[in-house]
Design a protein around this motif. Structure first.
Motif, short mmCIF file in Angstrom:
data_model
loop_
_atom_site.label_atom_id
_atom_site.label_comp_id
_atom_site.label_asym_id
_atom_site.label_seq_id
_atom_site.Cartn_x
_atom_site.Cartn_y
_atom_site.Cartn_z
N PRO A 40 0.84 -1.21 0.00
CA PRO A 40 0.00 0.00 0.00
C PRO A 40 0.87 1.26 0.00
N MET A 44 -6.37 6.66 -0.61
CA MET A 44 -6.76 7.16 -1.92
C MET A 44 -8.09 7.89 -1.78
N TYR A 368 -2.77 11.87 -7.10
CA TYR A 368 -2.29 11.26 -5.87
C TYR A 368 -0.76 11.30 -5.80
N MET A 419 -13.54 1.94 -7.14
CA MET A 419 -12.25 1.60 -6.52
C MET A 419 -12.34 1.75 -5.01
N ARG A 420 -11.82 0.76 -4.29
CA ARG A 420 -11.93 0.71 -2.84
C ARG A 420 -10.55 0.49 -2.21
N PRO A 422 -6.90 1.54 0.05
CA PRO A 422 -5.75 2.40 -0.21
C PRO A 422 -5.15 2.16 -1.59
N ARG A 423 -4.42 3.15 -2.05
CA ARG A 423 -3.67 3.02 -3.31
C ARG A 423 -2.53 2.04 -3.09
N ALA A 453 -5.97 0.06 -6.46
CA ALA A 453 -6.36 0.12 -5.05
C ALA A 453 -6.79 -1.27 -4.62
N ASP A 455 -8.62 -3.58 -1.05
CA ASP A 455 -9.04 -3.74 0.33
C ASP A 455 -9.02 -5.23 0.66
#
Length: 565
Positions: A40, A44, A368, A419-420, A422-423, A453, A455
């Motif tokens: 990670p 994001m 980002y 998109m879910r 963190p980047r 990204a 999760d």
């Protein structure tokens, strides 16, 4: 004889062998992109969930309400909406680059008359969908303006853009009366929607005061901000107020304006209180690209837009007490006039098809990276794009929908909304750096990159094939490797924007580009404008948490691949 036969056979072998590398060279090696879900890079935040437009009265019209509903639905978090002309005097009739609410007038004795009917209608449309206003405090009511005549402009595409700057752009006759107007508006909002709701909004002062939108001096803008700040926080101490919404930090004069405003907030004398400094809750500025027509085709210039962003970030980062304030890029677009169509501005021909969508994917993904590089707190980036009522189909305005039908660019925001988490780390040797982009490398070779990204139960990868030139080119073969996934099996969904998918524009062209559209055609176009999957969902097995997905991505195409388990 044997020598002659061998030589002939040898030449045959050499001919066949020589032909093989030619075939291989005709099929270039796939573009290799690697995503490491186990690495990670940080949060994001949904910086893309921000939209804006000049014409606030479109908000409550049928197509405007339809689009607001779609924007609210595409995001897992509340979408912020920014509109001009919320205090402009008039009867509420919408027009290009114009809007009005008649919120403030005066009676014959010069006493204030407040009427929030139209403002409430606009904000009701947002709030009932769970959206949040970026409540722009402007422009100057006719009764306040130091130069009220002429007040209402009648600009149309092809006219001099400076014709829009009329009586609404001037400072107030009385700063105390202005302050009371602001106080009454915030207080009314709290009474109507509740303090808990209104403190989640963003309030801001004016738009682009460093150009014709503000006919006063920088110091007069600072004075207006001081009186505005005092009024907003008198009505609601927890309210969030920002500024200065200047445009073009990449220009020397614009950079000086932004820096001067921030200096005033930190250490200047407050015009309203006489004390040192003024409260500032977030910082806003604008960034625009610069397309042009070259040899008969459109050439974009993302480098100019990124130049504005980088300079804005540098300026904010140079103020130790401000550098961690939220930043909202109040307008974040490929160029500067949403209401200028292709008939008057042929460089805007990028707007209807996939060039706009691939540009948007490539530009937003880099935000980002830039925010991380300059260690600033980027909260949002407003796409200045909405819809225009009673205009021709696909007229080339910078909008998300035309006559109620979604354009390809809206599907990029739908992808981003899926998109879910963190980047995570991406390695793509064909993706250009921001320095490359500022040096116009996107005009020399394709920028094929990705944003990813993840999760606990999904990984999403946005992939684009972008080039500055609107010219045909072979598609790219992509080998996308995902590693570090904590599963042995996943379902893959592949969403796509290209000429055949998620594209109402090419569907409209296939109908013969009609301006009179039947009910059946409208339904078909509406379906074509929705986000489409390239293939049916499929299950893939992973070895040691890794899998490689192969696909073809056309020039200016955008893919979103979602793995879930």
């Amino acid at each position: 004889m044997r020598h002659i036969c061998f030589s002939a056979f040898g030449r045959l072998l050499l001919t066949v062998a020589a032909s093989l590398p030619l075939v291989a060279r005709a099929q270039p090696a796939p573009t290799a992109i690697t995503v490491d879900v186990a690495k990670p890079l940080g949060p994001m935040p949904p910086v893309w969930a921000y939209f804006g437009y000049d014409e606030p009265n479109y908000t409550y019209m049928p197509d405007g309400q339809k689009l607001l509903t779609e924007l609210a639905a595409l995001s897992p978090v509340p979408v912020y909406v920014r509109a001009h002309n919320l205090l402009t005097t008039g009867d509420g009739t919408a027009a290009l680059k114009w809007g009005s609410t008649n919120a403030y007038t005066e009676d014959q004795k010069g006493r204030p008359v407040y009427d929030w009917t139209i403002v409430d209608r606009i904000f009701d449309a947002y709030v009932k969908r769970g959206m949040k206003p970026i409540a722009q405090i402007g422009f100057m009511p006719e009764a306040f303006s130091t130069h009220p005549v002429p007040y209402r402009h009648h600009w149309k595409p092809g006219d001099n853009y400076n014709d829009i700057y009329t009586g609404w752009a001037y400072p107030p006759k009385d700063y105390q009366k202005w302050s009371e107007l602001v106080y009454q508006w915030v207080q009314h909002s709290v009474a109507r929607y509740g303090a808990a709701e209104v403190k989640t909004w963003r309030w801001e002062l004016w738009n682009e005061p460093n150009i014709g939108y503000w006919k006063g001096t920088p110091e007069e803008y600072n004075e207006l901000y001081d009186y505005t700040e005092a009024a907003v926080h008198r009505a609601l101490p927890a309210a969030s107020l920002g500024g200065p919404e200047t445009t073009g930090p990449g220009w020397d004069k614009a950079a000086a304006y932004l820096r001067g405003f921030l200096t005033h907030c930190v250490s200047g004398k407050n015009y309203a209180t006489g004390r040192t400094g003024t409260r500032l809750d977030y910082i806003s500025f604008h960034a625009k690209g610069a397309p042009k027509v070259v040899d008969g085709h459109v050439r974009m210039n993302m480098g100019t837009q990124f130049g504005d962003i980088e300079e804005g970030f540098k300026i904010v980062a140079s103020f130790p007490t401000l550098r961690q304030l939220p930043i909202i890029i109040g307008e974040n677009d490929p160029e500067g006039c949403a209401a200028c169509g292709v008939q008057t501005n042929p460089e805007n021909a990028y707007r209807n098809g996939t060039m706009y969508s691939s540009y948007t994917a490539a530009a937003y993904a880099r935000l980002y990276e830039l925010a991380s590089q300059y260690k600033v707190n980027l909260e949002g980036a407003v796409s200045w794009s909405f819809e225009f009522e009673n205009q021709p189909w696909f007229a080339g305005f910078r909008d998300l929908a035309t006559n109620g039908v979604d354009k390809p660019v809206l599907n990029v925001f739908r992808m981003l909304g899926m998109m879910r988490g963190p980047r995570v780390a991406v390695a793509s040797p064909t993706a250009l750096s921001v320095a490359d982009i500022r040096a116009q490398a996107q005009s020399q070779r394709a920028d094929i990159g990705a944003l990813a990204a993840a999760d606990a139960h999904s990984a999403t990868v946005l992939v684009w094939n972008y080039h500055n030139d609107a010219l045909p080119a072979p598609p790219a073969e992509v080998a996308l490797t995902l590693q570090g996934l904590a599963t042995a099996k996943a379902q893959v969904q592949h969403y796509r924007i290209d000429n055949e998918h998620s594209n109402a524009y090419t569907a409209w062209q296939a109908l013969g580009s009609p301006q009179q559209v039947s009910a059946a055609q409208r339904t078909s176009l509406g379906q074509a404008g929705q986000l489409a999957q390239l293939t049916a969902p499929a299950s893939v097995s992973l070895q040691n948490g890794q899998t490689t997905l192969h696909f073809t991505l056309p020039r200016h195409g955008v893919s979103l691949l979602r793995l879930s388990w």
